[in-house]
Design an enzyme around this catalytic site. Structure first.
Site, mmCIF file in Angstrom:
data_model
loop_
_atom_site.group_PDB
_atom_site.id
_atom_site.type_symbol
_atom_site.label_atom_id
_atom_site.label_comp_id
_atom_site.label_asym_id
_atom_site.label_seq_id
_atom_site.Cartn_x
_atom_site.Cartn_y
_atom_site.Cartn_z
ATOM 1 N N ARG A 1 42.478 41.464 41.547
ATOM 2 C CA ARG A 1 41.869 40.119 42.156
ATOM 3 C C ARG A 1 42.371 40.048 43.771
ATOM 4 O O ARG A 1 41.751 39.143 44.389
ATOM 5 C CB ARG A 1 42.344 39.047 41.414
ATOM 6 C CG ARG A 1 41.539 38.995 40.396
ATOM 7 C CD ARG A 1 42.035 37.771 39.188
ATOM 8 N NE ARG A 1 41.672 38.063 38.016
ATOM 9 C CZ ARG A 1 42.471 38.638 36.960
ATOM 10 N NH1 ARG A 1 43.614 38.506 37.103
ATOM 11 N NH2 ARG A 1 42.065 38.780 35.627
ATOM 12 N N VAL A 2 43.522 40.789 44.133
ATOM 13 C CA VAL A 2 43.886 40.403 45.687
ATOM 14 C C VAL A 2 43.836 41.722 46.429
ATOM 15 O O VAL A 2 43.808 41.636 47.474
ATOM 16 C CB VAL A 2 45.263 40.043 45.541
ATOM 17 C CG1 VAL A 2 45.353 38.469 44.822
ATOM 18 C CG2 VAL A 2 46.393 40.823 44.767
#
Ligand code: ATP
Ligand code: MG
Length: 727
Positions: free
Chosen positions: A565-566
């Site tokens: 997600r990052v």
């Protein structure tokens, strides 16, 4: 008490448990005055329920100070806290967190005298974190003798796990926690050596010590009378103890036989302790004493290349470790304002991960899958890929067999990765407490790297066994059970560990700690309790699939279920440019391959897509312990995404990959450099890659011939004919 307020100065209330020393009040007035831009006076209010002190700036804002922190630390917090509070809005408790584990109070010289008067006998015991020079103990004895009005002898004992820098035991129930100036004892001892070498006289040396002692306030802290306890029951690695009503959660206790324990379950009439040592000689009625400190682990550069147990004690037979410092194994995770977004890639050297679920430094990425399908291998390869980087690694083995750990050690040693790696090992036959604390110990080691502005990587292998251990000790301590018999706080057990992975803000040094927890699933069920918990804590997951593993897709990553997600923010632009297409190719292939398997007629465009997808999937396979440099990854990914490999038989792809990499490294070093440095894929670079791949094909012998869209259904034919495959 307090200062007389002048008419012009603003009066602030400071509520504290004890009277603050004048020096501290002066310091507060000065700092707060600077901050508020007007003269400030302080009115003190005593309140026995406050730990440390609270400064009320106005109705909305307050600053909390924990006096159990040394002065230097207090000053630092004060500066940071006040600056933050000045921005407004935040509640004080968000800004400054008290973390002292024992209630400590200041003591003036008169208190010390009273304490000494109560002392029967003439001996006191000094426990210190580091060895103390006899000059210093003599000095202390002289000071105590003067205060008591009679001769006092100081006995010395070293305990590196001490929370305070030094503690002075006065007879049975009293102890004085010596403050910050003794935190400098190590420095003092070291400087003494230097002074001696430089030929300073003893007088000058004493003056130096005195200057240190005098420059520090407050002076001494006297701790409340401590309680001893008695063992009620012992067995299975836990002990139930009566008494010790004031023991803190997670405080270290010491049994009569010298074994340590952790106060774990605090009930009104008894305390459940996890044993961290032998049960021998502990029986009903044996004594237990509080130590007043949290469990600590050695940290620092001397741990690299070492294998230690959950207490940081070496188990590799390479001799003792001289740590840089001792750190509590549990600590509050950095807050939001202490962090900054992940922006630097953590290269894993595994093509499928770097391309599709890229990791960033400071990220938490879960590796999840059934047993024996390469979870540990991904973590180990990632550690190996840090060889030429500044990342320092810690690998935690929780309840894995000694033989498995042995294999890991061998792999890491052979590849040279052991040099920058520490192994924290809790074997299955050890007491459950060791398995329970292992990840926290490992995290503290990594955190130390991060706090120093460096970059750390911690692998927790695996948290399923950790959860099972926690369930086991909780059951033994008769804690109420929750879902799937895990105790209700199992989520907190893992979240407070994983939250400690962070990318620190520039003000805090910009260090990072990347966390790679591993979770084992049963029959691929990633929606079970522990998997969903850990997935929700992490910033993404790498899902391994048994079906893929058995089909020979290794690493067996499920492209659809895996996410980061990052990490995308940290991915290098070069790889990002090729990765987007790759994801689409793979997704389309997945869909159509199903279709074709059912014998559907397909047109040329679909066939082309199948060809491309099959090549992509094949190219993402990677052998064990063979992490690739980023430039090589970019080269081969570019080739497959742009169809340069479509005309090669799938089965020959792995061989061609090695061939093209070798070729480029040998014949086109300039291209490798350009790719390594490259921030983007421009036309010139693209042309160069195309030419290189073409040249490579000309000198490549195809060994296995298959129909491009066979999907492995057609029989393979082996031929040794030399082909220059037309581009
Ligand atoms: P466990 O459940 O025992 O923890 P695991 O999921 O951690 O297993 P590994 O021990 O990493 O799995 O790997 C299991 C087996 O798969 C090993 O024998 C390893 O050699 C093999 N393996 C893993 N990855 C690859 C790969 N990329 N290529 C070839 N073999 C692999
Ligand atoms: Mg494993």
């Amino acid at each position: 008490m307090g200062r007389a307020s002048k008419t012009t100065a603003r009066e602030l209330i400071v509520r504290s448990r004890v009277e603050l020393s004048d020096a501290l009040v002066a310091l507060l007035c000065e700092r707060l005055g600077e901050l508020l831009g007007e003269p400030v006076t302080i009115r003190q209010e005593r309140n026995p329920h406050v730990r440390g002190a609270i400064i009320y700036l106005d109705e909305q804002r307050q600053v909390v100070i924990d006096t159990s922190a040394p002065l230097k630390e207090m000053q630092r917090r004060l500066e940071r806290g006040v600056t933050l509070a000045a921005r407004g809005g935040q509640r004080a408790s968000d800004i400054i967190v008290s973390q002292g584990d024992v209630p400590l109070i200041s003591v003036s010289d008169t208190n010390l005298k009273r304490a000494l008067d109560a002392l029967r006998g003439r001996r006191v015991r000094l426990e210190a974190r580091a060895p103390v020079d006899s000059d210093v103990t003599d000095h202390l004895a002289a000071k105590l003798s003067a205060a008591a009005g009679r001769d006092i002898t100081v006995d010395m004992r070293v305990d590196p796990r001490l929370e305070a820098s030094a503690v002075l035991y006065l007879g049975e129930g009293q102890r004085v926690v010596l403050d910050d100036r003794f935190a400098w004892l190590r420095d003092v001892t070291a400087s003494l050596e230097r002074y001696r070498e430089a030929g300073f006289s003893p007088d000058e040396t004493y003056d130096y010590i005195r200057s240190i002692i005098d420059s520090t306030q407050p002076e001494l802290r006297l701790e409340e009378v401590r309680e001893a306890g008695r063992v009620l029951e012992v067995g299975d690695g836990i002990a139930l103890v009566s008494g010790m009503g004031t023991v803190g959660s997670q405080e270290v206790v010491e049994f009569e036989n010298g074994a340590l324990g952790i106060a774990f379950s605090l009930l009104t009439d008894r305390v459940g302790c996890l044993l961290l040592g032998s049960e021998d000689a502990i029986r009903e009625g044996s004594g237990v004493r509080r130590t007043g400190h949290l469990l600590k682990t050695p940290v620092g550069a001397s741990l690299r290349g070492r294998i230690v147990d959950s207490l940081g004690r070496p188990i590799d037979g390479h001799g003792p470790i001289a740590p840089d410092a001792m750190r509590p194994i549990e600590r509050l995770a950095p807050g939001i304002t202490d962090r900054m977004p992940v922006d630097t890639p953590l290269h894993t050297g595994i093509k499928v991960i770097d391309a599709l679920v890229p990791l960033g430094r400071g990220q938490r990425e879960l590796i999840i899958g059934d047993r024996k399908i390469g979870k540990t291998s991904i973590a180990i390869d990632t550690i190996m890929a840090q060889h030429d980087t500044d990342v320092i690694c810690v690998y935690t083995s929780i309840g894995q067999k000694a033989s498995s750990v042995g294999r890991i050690v061998q792999t890491l040693t052979e590849s040279g990765a052991m040099e920058y790696t520490t192994l924290v090992v809790a074997l299955p036959n050890e007491q459950p407490a060791f398995r329970y604390i292992a990840p926290y110990t490992a995290c503290a080691m990594g955190e130390y790297v991060m706090d120093g502005g460096g970059h750390g990587l911690v692998v927790y292998d695996d948290l399923s066994k950790h959860a099972a251990t926690y369930r086991e000790v909780s059951a033994l301590l008769k804690r109420p059970i929750g879902r799937e018999a895990y105790p209700g706080d199992i989520f907190y057990v893992h979240s407070r560990l994983l939250e400690r992975s962070a990318r620190l803000s520039a003000e805090l040094g910009g260090g990072s700690l990347t966390g790679l927890p591993i979770v084992e699933t049963l029959a691929g069920d990633i929606s079970a309790f522990i998997p969903t918990n850990v997935i929700s804590i992490c910033d993404g997951q790498i899902v391994l699939d048994t079906g893929l593993f058995n089909e020979g897709v290794r690493p067996a990553m499920d492209v659809g279920l895996s996410v980061s997600r990052v990490g995308g923010a940290a991915q290098t632009r070069l790889v990002k440019q090729v990765a987007g297409r790759l994801r689409i190719d793979l997704a389309q292939y997945q869909e159509m391959a199903q279709f074709v398997k059912f014998g559907a007629e397909v047109d040329q465009a679909t066939l082309d897509q199948l060809t491309r997808g099959e090549r992509s999937r094949e190219l993402l396979k990677q052998t064990l312990h063979n992490p690739m440099p980023e430039a090589h990854e970019a080269l081969v990914l570019f080739a497959v995404v742009n169809g340069l490999l479509d005309d090669l038989p799938t089965a020959d792809l792995a061989r061609f990959e090695r061939h093209v990499v070798d070729f480029v490294v040998r014949a086109r070093p300039g291209l490798v450099t350009a790719l390594a440095e490259g921030t983007r894929m421009d036309e010139a670079l693209e042309d160069e890659i195309r030419t290189a791949v073409d040249e490579c094909k000309a000198s490549f012998t195809v060994q296995v011939e298959t129909e491009p869209t066979s999907l492995g259904l057609a029989d393979s034919m082996v031929s040794e004919e030399e082909v220059g495959v037309a581009p």
